[in-house]
Design a protein around this motif. Sequence first.
Motif, short mmCIF file in Angstrom:
data_model
loop_
_atom_site.label_atom_id
_atom_site.label_comp_id
_atom_site.label_asym_id
_atom_site.label_seq_id
_atom_site.Cartn_x
_atom_site.Cartn_y
_atom_site.Cartn_z
N ALA A 3 -12.09 2.47 -7.68
CA ALA A 3 -11.30 1.28 -7.06
C ALA A 3 -9.98 1.86 -6.10
O ALA A 3 -9.49 2.94 -6.41
N VAL A 4 -9.48 1.51 -4.67
CA VAL A 4 -8.28 2.02 -4.16
C VAL A 4 -7.11 1.49 -4.78
O VAL A 4 -7.01 0.38 -5.62
N SER A 5 -6.30 2.34 -4.85
CA SER A 5 -5.01 2.19 -5.77
C SER A 5 -4.12 1.07 -5.10
O SER A 5 -4.14 0.80 -4.32
N SER A 6 -3.20 0.22 -6.13
CA SER A 6 -2.40 -0.77 -5.68
C SER A 6 -1.38 -0.29 -4.62
O SER A 6 -1.19 -0.87 -3.58
N VAL A 7 -0.87 1.06 -4.70
CA VAL A 7 0.18 1.66 -4.07
C VAL A 7 -0.74 1.85 -2.78
O VAL A 7 0.08 1.62 -1.62
N ALA A 8 -1.97 2.45 -2.57
CA ALA A 8 -2.32 2.81 -1.20
C ALA A 8 -2.80 1.43 -0.70
O ALA A 8 -2.66 1.27 0.65
N THR A 9 -3.21 0.37 -1.28
CA THR A 9 -3.33 -1.07 -0.61
C THR A 9 -2.20 -1.48 0.05
O THR A 9 -2.18 -2.02 1.10
N ALA A 10 -1.18 -1.46 -0.92
CA ALA A 10 0.30 -1.94 -0.31
C ALA A 10 0.76 -1.25 0.99
O ALA A 10 1.19 -1.95 1.88
#
Length: 308
Positions: A3-10
């Motif tokens: 899954a895409v990390s929350s940091v990358a998504t933010a």
Amino acid sequence: MPAVSSVATAFARAGMPWDDAQVVVAHRRTLRRAVNVCRAHTKVAVLTSPGAGPAELGLLLEGVHRTFVICEELGTEREQVTVLTSDKAADHTWRDPNVVIVIGGPVTAVEGGGWIAGREPGAEPRGWALPAEAYGGALGEGETDLLRAAQLARLGPRAGDLVWDIGSGSGAFAAEAARCGAAVIAVDRDQDACGRTTVSARRFGVQLQVVHGAAPHILENLPEPDVVRVGGGGAAVVSAVADRRPQGIVTHAATRDAAELIGRGLTEHGYLVECALLQSVELDTRAWTEKERSVAFLLSGRLPDRSP
């Protein structure tokens, strides 16, 4: 597929690259260190937790202007992204989990992409305790390169620390402590010195909070330091600093009597004290003749390690 990390998504939601960002995790017990990283760097992603969220970050960053990009419940139907200044974060209630992107100062991505997350180390000059020329001219009595090198070595500033530099002068020590990754508050009673410190910070691309005022009174409302350099003010200022219980303190004295007075004061506050007489002679290598001589007593105090 991972899954895409929350940091990358933010950062994707904010429309910003994240390869030049620091990433920290904030819990109640580590919140102060996370805040210090936000003080020291221009772009930080904070993975928050209950009791260590946007409101708490904003309150502890008082006096330092930052912009928050707060990403709540990423990847859900209730996802929300809010942009506001750090001083307004405590006025709201935020949903968990969230990621806070903390922005301060000029932020530019490394051309062609960075090879390491965070600030590009190759952008800085190599070496420490740089000569006076690197700071725009003559330095004060307590700012010689060899004394500065010894003070940096004794304190060992690092990421997550808050350093006080009292009597910052040219800003040489403050800038070099910031280059180590620490957050730095530079204090000086002279307005011109505060200006020089600000210029030094800009020259080396580091973040400093510069405070104009006379110690010890100006220190009362500053956040708790981890380590402190006292560049001026003598035993009275060192004693006031010791009352705040930083892990380490360094200062210097011109005479043995002054060094003894400071050392006794640190001992009375429970610090383990070391004192060394530093003598240096600069030689003109064209003729190998003596050019300049400096002598100073280096004092350092460290609280005993109470860990089991």
